[in-house]
Design an enzyme around this catalytic site. Structure first.
Site, short mmCIF file in Angstrom:
data_model
loop_
_atom_site.label_atom_id
_atom_site.label_comp_id
_atom_site.label_asym_id
_atom_site.label_seq_id
_atom_site.Cartn_x
_atom_site.Cartn_y
_atom_site.Cartn_z
N GLU A 1 0.83 -1.20 0.00
CA GLU A 1 0.00 0.00 0.00
C GLU A 1 0.87 1.26 0.00
O GLU A 1 1.94 1.28 0.58
CB GLU A 1 -0.85 0.04 1.28
N CYS B 1 3.20 8.41 1.71
CA CYS B 1 3.51 7.47 2.78
C CYS B 1 3.72 6.11 2.12
O CYS B 1 2.81 5.59 1.48
CB CYS B 1 2.35 7.44 3.77
N CYS C 1 4.67 -7.36 8.05
CA CYS C 1 5.68 -6.97 9.04
C CYS C 1 5.80 -8.09 10.07
O CYS C 1 4.80 -8.69 10.48
CB CYS C 1 5.28 -5.67 9.73
N CYS D 1 3.15 -6.00 16.34
CA CYS D 1 2.42 -5.09 17.23
C CYS D 1 0.93 -5.41 17.06
O CYS D 1 0.39 -5.33 15.95
CB CYS D 1 2.71 -3.63 16.85
N CYS E 1 -1.80 -3.21 15.11
CA CYS E 1 -1.47 -2.76 13.76
C CYS E 1 -1.93 -3.79 12.72
O CYS E 1 -1.61 -4.98 12.84
CB CYS E 1 0.05 -2.56 13.68
N GLY F 1 5.23 -2.29 7.08
CA GLY F 1 6.57 -2.81 7.31
C GLY F 1 7.44 -1.99 8.23
O GLY F 1 7.12 -0.85 8.56
N SER G 1 10.19 6.03 10.03
CA SER G 1 9.62 5.66 11.33
C SER G 1 10.03 4.23 11.67
O SER G 1 9.84 3.32 10.87
CB SER G 1 8.10 5.77 11.24
N LEU H 1 7.16 4.76 19.99
CA LEU H 1 7.39 4.38 21.39
C LEU H 1 6.12 3.76 22.00
O LEU H 1 6.14 2.64 22.48
CB LEU H 1 7.85 5.61 22.18
N HIS H 2 5.05 4.50 22.00
CA HIS H 2 3.70 4.06 22.42
C HIS H 2 3.55 3.72 23.90
O HIS H 2 2.45 3.85 24.43
CB HIS H 2 3.23 2.84 21.61
N ASN I 1 -6.35 3.94 15.31
CA ASN I 1 -7.25 3.64 14.21
C ASN I 1 -7.71 2.20 14.47
O ASN I 1 -6.88 1.29 14.36
CB ASN I 1 -6.42 3.71 12.92
N CYS J 1 -1.85 1.69 8.42
CA CYS J 1 -1.05 0.83 7.56
C CYS J 1 -1.60 -0.59 7.55
O CYS J 1 -2.01 -1.13 8.56
CB CYS J 1 0.42 0.88 7.94
N1 SAH Z 1 7.06 -0.09 11.41
C1 SAH Z 1 7.26 1.29 11.56
C2 SAH Z 1 6.65 2.13 10.47
C3 SAH Z 1 5.28 1.75 9.97
S1 SAH Z 1 3.95 1.95 11.10
C4 SAH Z 1 6.81 1.75 12.92
O1 SAH Z 1 6.14 0.99 13.60
O2 SAH Z 1 7.15 2.87 13.29
C5 SAH Z 1 3.77 3.72 11.15
C6 SAH Z 1 3.06 4.22 12.39
O3 SAH Z 1 1.68 3.82 12.40
C7 SAH Z 1 3.69 3.66 13.68
O4 SAH Z 1 3.86 4.67 14.62
C8 SAH Z 1 2.62 2.69 14.10
O5 SAH Z 1 2.70 2.42 15.47
C9 SAH Z 1 1.35 3.39 13.69
N2 SAH Z 1 0.18 2.51 13.68
C10 SAH Z 1 0.12 1.20 13.41
N3 SAH Z 1 -1.15 0.73 13.56
C11 SAH Z 1 -1.90 1.79 13.92
C12 SAH Z 1 -3.28 1.95 14.23
N4 SAH Z 1 -4.12 0.93 14.17
N5 SAH Z 1 -3.71 3.19 14.59
C13 SAH Z 1 -2.84 4.23 14.62
N6 SAH Z 1 -1.55 4.15 14.33
C14 SAH Z 1 -1.06 2.93 13.99
FE1 SF4 Z 2 5.30 -3.47 12.07
FE2 SF4 Z 2 5.20 -0.84 12.60
FE3 SF4 Z 2 2.95 -2.32 12.44
FE4 SF4 Z 2 4.60 -2.68 14.51
S1 SF4 Z 2 3.44 -0.80 13.99
S2 SF4 Z 2 3.64 -4.31 13.30
S3 SF4 Z 2 6.56 -2.38 13.54
S4 SF4 Z 2 4.37 -1.90 10.80
#
Ligand code: SAH
Ligand code: SF4
Length: 377
Positions: free
Chosen positions: A109, A122, A129, A133, A136, A179, A211, A235-236, A310, A353
C-alpha cells in the site's frame, strides 16, 4: 516532472518477475551496465532524467535515446512493476490510498496525504511486518517479504506522477506504510539515497521521515549515515512490561537500550527525534504513562506525536477520547516537551497501515465511507 513524449515502439509484455528493476540501480550501477554495453556513461543520467524528472514509465518514451538502446533496456529492465488493485479516496478528498500488486503477486500500500501546504507520500518498506504489534493491521498479517529499494522508490514515483498529472508537486515522503524500515535496512537506505540524489527525485532530506518501532542496530546505523533525514520512533509505551505486550520487539530492545540509542543518535546528528504514541483508551493514555514518558525524555531534543488509535478488527482496543488525549498532552506540556496531536487522516480510506490490503483481501468488513474503486490494470 512534466509530460512525456510518446514514441511508437512495439509494446512489450508486462515486466516479468525475473527482470531486474531499473529503480533498484544507483546511477553508478546503471552507468556501469551501460558502459559494459558500449554506451557512453552519460546515458545513465539521461535515463534518470526521464524516470525521475519527467515521470517516464516506459523506455519507449525516452525519445532522445537510440531506438536499439531503448529496446535493449526494455528487454533487460522492468520500469513499472506496481499494478494498482484498488484506489480509495477519503470523503474530504485529501487522502488517497492505493493497493498495488507486484509482479510476484505481493501486495503493498501507498498513501498520498494532501495538506494545504504539503503533499506527502507514505510508502511501505515491507509487504507485511514481522514485528507483531497487536494493534497494527500490518503486524496482524505477518511478514510476507522485504521490498527492494526500487519497489519502495516506485511507490514514491507513483504518487509524484499522480500529483504531477494534477498540477501538484510531491513535497514530503514518510516511511510509515506497511513494514518496519530497519528490518529491511539495506533496501530502505538505498531507497533513501535514490530519493535524495540530485540527479534523482532530489527530495530535501529534511522532508523525509523514517519511522521505526525501535530496532536499535538500525537506529545506530542510521545515525552514522550523515543524513539530515528525520527519524521517528514508535514508542507508544514508557514502561517495559506493557511495552513488551504492545510492541513485542521491546523484549529484544527494552526501553533503556532503545533510549540510549536515541540519545546517541541525537548527540551525533543534532536532529530532533519524534516519538509516536498511538493512543489506546485506558491502556497507554494514563497519567502514569505520561509521567513515565516525561521521565525518559525530559530535556531531550524531541517531540511527541499523539495518534488516536485507528481501530482494526484484530485488536479490541479503542481510540482514546479527546479529553484523555488532552490530559496526556498537558502533562507533557508542563514538563516542557513539545507535543502535537495528529489528526486522524483518511480513516474512511482505511489509511492505517495494512488496512486497505486487509479489506480488499476480505480479512475484514468494508469500512463505511468512500466506495472502493477497482482501477483497471
Ligand atoms: N514499522 C514502523 C513504520 C510503519 S507503522 C513503525 O512501527 O514505526 C507507522 C506508524 O503507524 C507507527 O507509529 C505505528 O505504530 C502506527 N500505527 C500502526 N497501527 C496503527 C493503528 N491501528 N492506529 C494508529 N496508528 C497505527
Ligand atoms: Fe510493524 Fe510498525 Fe505495524 Fe509494529 S506498527 S507491526 S513495527 S508496521
Amino acid at each position: 516532472m512534466g509530460g512525456q513524449a510518446s514514441a511508437p515502439l512495439p509494446q512489450r509484455p508486462r515486466a516479468g518477475i525475473e527482470m531486474r528493476g531499473l529503480l533498484d540501480l544507483s546511477l553508478e550501477e546503471l552507468a556501469e551496465i551501460l558502459t559494459s554495453w558500449g554506451e557512453p556513461p552519460y546515458r545513465a543520467r539521461q535515463i534518470w532524467s526521464w524516470v525521475y524528472r519527467r515521470g517516464a514509465t516506459t523506455f519507449e518514451t525516452m525519445t532522445d535515446l537510440p531506438k536499439a538502446l531503448r529496446a535493449r533496456l526494455a528487454e533487460t529492465f522492468a520500469l513499472q512493476t506496481l499494478r494498482p488493485l484498488a484506489e480509495r479516496v477519503s470523503q474530504d478528498g485529501w487522502t488517497r490510498k492505493w493497493l498495488f500488486a507486484l509482479p510476484d503477486g505481493t501486495e503493498v500500500e501507498a498513501v498520498l496525504m494532501e495538506y494545504t501546504d504539503r503533499r506527502t507520500a507514505c510508502v511501505s518498506t515491507q509487504a507485511g511486518c514481522a514485528m507483531g504489534c497487536p494493534f497494527c493491521a500490518t503486524g496482524q498479517m505477518g511478514l510476507l517479504r522485504n521490498l527492494t529499494a526500487g519497489e519502495i522508490v516506485e511507490q514514491v514515483l507513483w504518487v509524484a506522477r499522480w500529483l504531477a498529472a494534477h498540477g501538484e508537486r510531491l513535497t514530503h515522503v514518510v516511511f510509515m506504510g506497511m513494514g518496519e524500515p530497519f528490518a529491511n535496512y539495506a533496501s530502505t537506505a538505498k531507497a533513501l539515497r535514490l530519493l535524495i540524489h540530485p540527479d534523482g527525485l532530489h527530495l530535501g532530506q529534511r522532508r523525509i521521515t523514517v519511522s521505526t518501532v525501535g530496532i536499535v542496530p538500525g537506529i545506530r546505523r542510521f545515525a552514522r549515515e550523515g543524513w539530515q533525514i528525520n527519524l521517528a520512533i514508535s514508542l507508544h509505551v514508557a514502561t517495559d512490561e506493557l511495552r513488551n505486550r504492545l510492541v513485542p520487539i521491546n523484549r529484544v530492545y527494552p526501553l533503556r537500550v532503545l533510549m540510549e540509542a536515541v540519545r546517541d543518535y541525537i548527540e551525533r546528528t543534532h536532529r530532533r527525534v519524534t516519538f509516536e504514541w498511538v493512543m489506546i483508551r485506558g491502556v497507554n493514555d494514563t497519567p502514569e504513562q505520561a509521567e513515565a514518558l516525561v521521565g525518559w525524555i525530559r530535556g531531550m531534543l524531541a517531540h511527541v506525536n499523539l495518534i488516536p488509535l485507528n481501530p482494526t478488527p484484530g485488536f479490541p482496543g479503542e481510540a482514546s477520547p479527546p479529553e484523555r488525549v488532552e490530559a496526556f498532552r498537558r502533562i507533557l506540556e508542563k514538563a516542557g516537551i513539545p507535543c502535537t496531536v495528529r489528526v486522524r487522516r483518511g480513516i474512511d480510506v482505511a489509511a492505517g497501515c495494512g488496512q486497505l490490503r486487509a479489506e480488499v483481501t476480505g480479512r475484514r468488513p468494508r469500512i463505511a465511507g468512500a466506495p472502493l474503486q477497482e482501477v483497471p490494470a
